[in-house]
Design a protein around this motif. Structure first.
Motif, short mmCIF file in Angstrom:
data_model
loop_
_atom_site.label_atom_id
_atom_site.label_comp_id
_atom_site.label_asym_id
_atom_site.label_seq_id
_atom_site.Cartn_x
_atom_site.Cartn_y
_atom_site.Cartn_z
N ASP A 80 1.03 -1.23 0.12
CA ASP A 80 0.04 0.04 -0.04
C ASP A 80 0.83 1.29 -0.16
OD1 ASP A 80 0.95 -0.28 2.75
OD2 ASP A 80 -1.17 0.04 3.63
N LYS A 81 2.05 1.29 0.73
CA LYS A 81 2.75 2.48 0.45
C LYS A 81 3.67 2.79 -0.96
CE LYS A 81 7.12 4.29 2.31
NZ LYS A 81 8.28 4.36 3.36
N ARG B 70 0.84 4.14 -3.00
CA ARG B 70 0.26 5.57 -2.66
C ARG B 70 1.56 6.42 -3.15
NH1 ARG B 70 2.46 7.98 1.50
NH2 ARG B 70 2.96 6.07 2.79
N GLU C 190 1.00 8.98 -6.57
CA GLU C 190 1.22 10.16 -6.42
C GLU C 190 2.32 10.83 -7.35
OE1 GLU C 190 1.81 11.47 -2.47
OE2 GLU C 190 2.23 13.69 -3.00
#
Ligand code: SF4
Length: 315
Positions: free
Chosen positions: A107-108, A111, A115
């Motif tokens: 999930d990191k 993200r 971005e």
């Protein structure tokens, strides 16, 4: 993408990243170094402790972005400095360079990479990592990204010689590299291989062997880096004790030209020198004059009358 060497516009005798990106995207496309705050399994004890002997305090990502800032803020800061140099008509490839950029929960990664890719005029993504740090799940996600954008995963190999890898505390083998490479390739992901010339105990033949071996793989790009001896590293202590010597500029230029001749012509050359923090560089000091090194490579290839791929031998 077909190429003819020497390049008609630049006169370069190797397949430069600059020319490739311009042909692919239609205008100048530059990398934007970002820092995602990743760690490294060779520092935190998972694979090893202390890191690779040459690793600088910034995880060998000396031009990575400012960790205090968000990805969007880092991107904006780097973009404005690139615009001062190249003008505003640019496209960008966000580049996660420092430390091991797949060493985090999925999930990191989603993200941060998401971005970065959402920034204006971002047309691709480059992710630098260790070959022993790509799980099947991460590879599946990277494959998904690769279908959406121009993704390159940069694998740090440095050398195919396990004896050297042990000396520099790399904490992975050539077999580990081949496994990581395979996990990416079977999903159709572009792989860039990072190698280092001038590692302790290596002679020119060993450096050429590294290139011969990666030339038999289906790689997208290569980065050839000169070993930088940086203040405060284990390598610097070994160097100051006289345990190995630095490469001379002449030797480096000849070795790189040999390596370019051995690489297939379609492999993109992303780098032929080293970029590091000049203030903490102990040796080789001649490497601070990057222009002379690159000019020296051009001159030597011209003298030989050769171009990239002239000595490539298909496996
Ligand atoms: S793998 Fe990279 S970040 Fe990790 S210790 Fe080695 S050079 Fe440093």
């Amino acid at each position: 993408m077909d190429i003819t060497l020497p390049d008609r516009v630049t006169g370069k005798r190797y397949n430069t990243q600059n020319a490739y990106l311009k042909a692919r995207f239609g205008k100048k496309t530059v990398k934007v170094s970002l820092n995602g705050g990743f760690s490294c399994p060779n520092i935190d004890g998972t694979k090893g402790v202390g890191g690779c002997t040459y690793c600088s305090a910034r995880g060998s990502g000396d031009f990575g972005g400012d960790l205090e800032k968000s990805i969007a803020e880092q991107f904006a800061a780097v973009k404005s400095s690139l615009e001062r140099k190249w003008g505003t008509d640019l496209l960008y490839i966000p580049y996660f360079q420092a430390n091991t950029n797949t060493y985090a929960p999925l999930d990191k990664l989603k993200r941060l990479f998401g971005e970065a890719l959402s920034q204006e005029n971002a047309v691709g993504l480059a992710v630098s990592t260790r070959p022993d740090c790509i799980s099947e799940k991460t590879a599946d996600y990277l494959a998904e990204l690769s279908r959406q954008t121009y993704l390159t995963v940069e694998l740090g190999l440095q050398t195919v010689h396990d004896i050297t890898a042990e000396k520099i505390n790399r904490c992975h083998t050539y077999a580990d590299f081949l496994h990581g490479y395979g996990v990416l390739k079977e999903r159709g992901i572009n792989v860039c291989v990072h190698i280092i010339n001038g590692l302790p105990g290596e002679n020119r033949e060993m450096m050429l062997e590294t290139v011969r071996k990666i030339s038999t793989l289906d790689i997208h790009a290569v980065k050839i880096h000169l070993l930088h001896i940086i203040r405060g590293t284990v390598l610097a202590e070994q160097f100051l004790r006289g345990e190995f010597s630095e490469m001379s500029m002449e030797d480096y230029i000849e070795t790189v030209c040999d390596q370019l001749e051995l690489l297939p012509q379609n492999v993109i050359i992303e780098r032929l020198t080293g970029d590091g923090d000049k203030s903490s560089l102990i040796a080789p000091l001649w490497s601070r004059d990057k222009k002379s090194v690159l000019n020296g490579i051009d001159k030597e290839l011209r003298r030989r009358g050769t171009v990239q791929g002239d000595r490539f031998v298909k496996a």
